[in-house]
Design a protein around this motif. Structure first.
Motif, mmCIF file in Angstrom:
data_model
loop_
_atom_site.group_PDB
_atom_site.id
_atom_site.type_symbol
_atom_site.label_atom_id
_atom_site.label_comp_id
_atom_site.label_asym_id
_atom_site.label_seq_id
_atom_site.Cartn_x
_atom_site.Cartn_y
_atom_site.Cartn_z
ATOM 1 N N LEU A 39 -7.254 -1.734 -2.981
ATOM 2 C CA LEU A 39 -5.860 -0.731 -3.152
ATOM 3 C C LEU A 39 -6.175 0.663 -2.526
ATOM 4 N N GLY B 17 -6.596 0.895 0.844
ATOM 5 C CA GLY B 17 -5.102 0.785 1.607
ATOM 6 C C GLY B 17 -4.141 1.855 1.486
ATOM 7 N N VAL B 18 -3.988 2.498 0.115
ATOM 8 C CA VAL B 18 -3.180 3.497 -0.069
ATOM 9 C C VAL B 18 -3.704 5.052 0.458
ATOM 10 N N THR C 222 -2.674 4.705 4.464
ATOM 11 C CA THR C 222 -1.196 4.842 4.268
ATOM 12 C C THR C 222 -1.006 6.357 4.412
ATOM 13 N N ASN D 101 0.939 -1.183 0.074
ATOM 14 C CA ASN D 101 -0.023 0.055 0.113
ATOM 15 C C ASN D 101 0.831 1.381 0.147
#
Length: 389
Positions: free
Chosen positions: A338, A341-342, A345, A292
């Motif tokens: 994704l 997740g990114v 992050t 990520n």
């Protein structure tokens, strides 16, 4: 205030969408339009400390001024945060202090603390961003003089950076003999913005020429990746397999090619463009990602050479993932996961709540912060991603 269109935001949770809104509207835009703006000079600060205090700099770069102007014009147009009076005032001051101030065509690179030019290098990257700023300022206030200056600047770009071949020199004086894709990418972005706000086909013609240059010269045929550095003949500057590629720029180029297709219905029939955009996205996903997180650099053969990270590639991936369904009709469950997740992050490692509108711009390969300040220039990337939500 803009409303969220859930069909176009790739299934982010209410919590994640709330994070984007709170950090951007509640923290970032207020911080950088107050602490980040010098009302005495009518210019934006280059950097803030992690406590939000301005840092004195020997150079105040045109690129930073242009990025902040465009961001706050966009924020006003989008209905998120209206400090547009300061942005337009800054643009007026920038034109007075940076444009032709040394008696030469074009815009100087930077001013010093005394308000006089500290670096008169002509920089294509900076010229691209001042055009982008003019596009968004025109969208905001419809002042026709802004388009006059944009057209004058484009004519001067041809004179200053052109050398009778496709594409442009990066700087004048030209120092290292290399050609770079990056300023051309942002010049394309500026031309597309100018076309969208003016409907003047001249800008679309300029954009089309840059798209063709990118596909024929920047994209490495074997991998479908954009190479950062080329020689004077537009060939890769290093032996095969050793050329630098940045996944963040693959995502930017993918988004820009798709935006070009959106604005140019005739080009939308060209499968070459849509395939190139998709290949750039997939190459970045396959070779440039950790858990990520987007790494800083790899080679065109897909070998990661810098596992350090910066905030801007994370935002570029977020932007592309957020709008892929809207632009291409393609968005898998894996891409949606994704994006979540990114996003997490981004807000857990870079745009931290305790920085109250600031960010950690760089982290080393082991995840430790590797800067002691917050650069203003990152806001352009963050806002570009955030407005997709």
């Amino acid at each position: 205030m803009l409303e969220i269109n859930r069909s176009e935001t790739a299934s982010l949770s209410d919590h994640d969408l709330g994070l984007w809104r709170q950090r951007l509207v509640g923290d970032m835009l207020p911080l950088w339009s107050t602490n980040g703006y010098d009302r005495t000079r009518r210019l934006y600060h280059e950097r803030l400390t992690f406590d939000g205090a301005p840092i004195a700099m020997k150079d105040m770069r045109l690129m930073v001024q242009a990025r902040q102007i465009s961001t706050f014009c966009r924020a006003a147009v989008d209905g998120f945060h209206d400090m547009s009076a300061d942005a337009l005032e800054c643009l007026s001051e920038v034109r007075r202090r940076y444009y032709r101030i040394d008696g030469q065509p074009g815009w100087v690179f930077a001013l010093g603390p005394d308000g006089q030019p500290s670096n008169t290098t002509q920089d294509l990257y900076a010229h691209a961003f001042i055009l982008f700023a003019h596009a968004w300022a025109y969208r905001l206030c419809a002042d026709p003089d802004l388009l006059v200056t944009a057209r004058e600047t484009i004519s001067e770009i041809q004179i200053i950076f052109g050398n009778g071949e496709p594409g442009f020199l990066d700087t004048v004086p030209h120092q290292d003999g290399l050609r770079r894709q990056n300023p051309h990418m942002h010049l394309l972005e500026a031309y597309l913005a100018l076309f969208e706000v003016s409907a003047d086909g001249f800008y679309l013609e300029q954009a089309s020429a840059l798209v063709e240059l990118a596909l024929s010269k920047f994209v490495y045929p074997a991998s479908g990746m954009v190479i950062e550095f080329l020689d004077t003949h537009w060939q890769p500057s290093q032996p095969s397999g050793q050329n630098r590629v940045e996944a963040g720029h693959l995502f930017e180029w993918s988004w820009l090619l798709q935006d070009y297709l959106r604005l140019n219905p005739d080009a939308s029939k060209n499968e070459r463009l849509s395939k190139a955009a998709d290949r750039l996205f997939k190459a970045g996903m396959q070779h440039g990602l950790g858990q990520n997180v987007v790494y800083d650099a790899m080679t065109e053969s897909g070998v990661v050479i810098e596992r350090s990270t910066r905030i801007w590639p994370q935002t570029e991936l977020c932007r592309l993932l957020a709008c892929r369904k809207k632009l291409t009709g393609a968005h898998s469950e894996a891409e949606a996961a994704l994006l979540k997740g990114v996003t997490r992050t981004l807000f857990q490692s870079y745009a931290l709540a305790e920085l109250k509108g600031g960010w950690i711009d760089r982290r080393s390969a082991d995840g430790q912060p590797s800067v002691d300040h917050m650069p203003a220039s990152s806001l352009y990337h963050i806002y570009g991603a955030a407005r997709e939500f």
